[in-house]
Design a protein around this motif. Sequence first.
Motif, PDB file in Angstrom:
ATOM      1  N   LYS A  89      33.709 -19.400   1.602  1.00 22.03           N
ATOM      2  CA  LYS A  89      32.865 -18.194   1.696  1.00 22.03           C
ATOM      3  C   LYS A  89      33.733 -16.942   1.784  1.00 22.03           C
ATOM      4  N   SER A 134      37.795 -25.127  11.712  1.00 15.38           N
ATOM      5  CA  SER A 134      39.250 -24.944  11.905  1.00 15.38           C
ATOM      6  C   SER A 134      39.650 -25.133  13.363  1.00 15.38           C
ATOM      7  N   SER A 145      39.158 -21.000   7.541  1.00 13.54           N
ATOM      8  CA  SER A 145      40.302 -20.118   7.806  1.00 13.54           C
ATOM      9  C   SER A 145      41.634 -20.856   7.879  1.00 13.54           C
TER      10      SER A 145
HETATM   11  C1  LIG Z   1      32.395 -20.394   8.272  1.00 16.50           C
HETATM   12  C2  LIG Z   1      31.912 -21.735   8.656  1.00 16.50           C
HETATM   13  C3  LIG Z   1      32.805 -22.809   8.822  1.00 16.50           C
HETATM   14  C4  LIG Z   1      34.300 -22.678   8.690  1.00 16.50           C
HETATM   15  O1  LIG Z   1      34.842 -21.922   9.733  1.00 16.50           O
HETATM   16  P1  LIG Z   1      36.415 -21.778   9.953  1.00 16.50           P
HETATM   17  O2  LIG Z   1      36.537 -21.389  11.366  1.00 16.50           O
HETATM   18  O3  LIG Z   1      36.868 -20.713   9.027  1.00 16.50           O
HETATM   19  O4  LIG Z   1      37.041 -23.082   9.662  1.00 16.50           O
HETATM   20  C5  LIG Z   1      32.271 -24.043   9.128  1.00 16.50           C
HETATM   21  N1  LIG Z   1      30.941 -24.241   9.262  1.00 16.50           N
HETATM   22  C6  LIG Z   1      30.054 -23.244   9.114  1.00 16.50           C
HETATM   23  C7  LIG Z   1      28.608 -23.527   9.277  1.00 16.50           C
HETATM   24  C8  LIG Z   1      30.510 -21.963   8.809  1.00 16.50           C
HETATM   25  O5  LIG Z   1      29.609 -20.970   8.666  1.00 16.50           O
END
Ligand SMILES: *Cc1c(COP(=O)(O)O)cnc(C)c1O
Length: 223
Positions: free
Chosen positions: A25, A196, A214
Amino acid sequence: MSISENLQKIKSKLPGQVCLVAVSKTKPNAAIMEVYQAGQRVFGENKAQEMLAKYEALPKDIKWHMIGTLQSNKVKYIAPFVDLIHSVDKEKLLKEIDKRAKANKRIINCLLQVHIADEESKFGFSAQELLQLVYSGNLGKYENVRIVGLMGMATNTSDESKVTVEFQSLNQLYKKLKSEYFTEEGNFNILSMGMSQDYPIAIEQGSNMVRIGSSIFGSRNYP
Ligand SMILES: *Cc1c(COP(=O)(O)O)cnc(C)c1O
């Protein structure tokens, strides 16, 4: 480290049965292609139109997972191609997914999202609402939807014991439904938990699908 080095590092830490969803995203197509070229095929997005634009521009063997809150009026954008929707949090949404899946002559795989964190901002059914929905028998009405597991997000906290307990509770719910309701072999197999920050704990607690953004792509300017 480069994006593809980040990917390799994470993959080396995942047990073989754990599926990695690379959460792309807000990230540009060039960054996605770097991860694709390193062998990754499953990507997660949280906005329907952004996913559609990326689907149209990028290789067709990518499996696109919707991980973000999905409004019913946006389902139409992704229904023709989405591989898995992690974020079903209302029966009304399930009804719309079923309708759009039918129109596209597809069966769409979905996870039911469960609210396990103590933060209001996170979406999902409570455990009780989920059990009510399942045992209402209504799921059977949605013939073009296949419920293949559960998804949850833990509280965003450095308190590891809290995160552990939350993931544990989701795993218990998953196992209960698998043994009591979704008993058909091979149909209800996905427990999507871990990002993450907390994926090692999620895996310890039985996750078999992690959603990591991330730590692969670098930090985002907005969620
Ligand atoms: C953005 C998101 C993630 C990933 O998050 P990170 O901390 O960047 O790994 C995982 N699950 C959902 C539902 C998210 O919105």
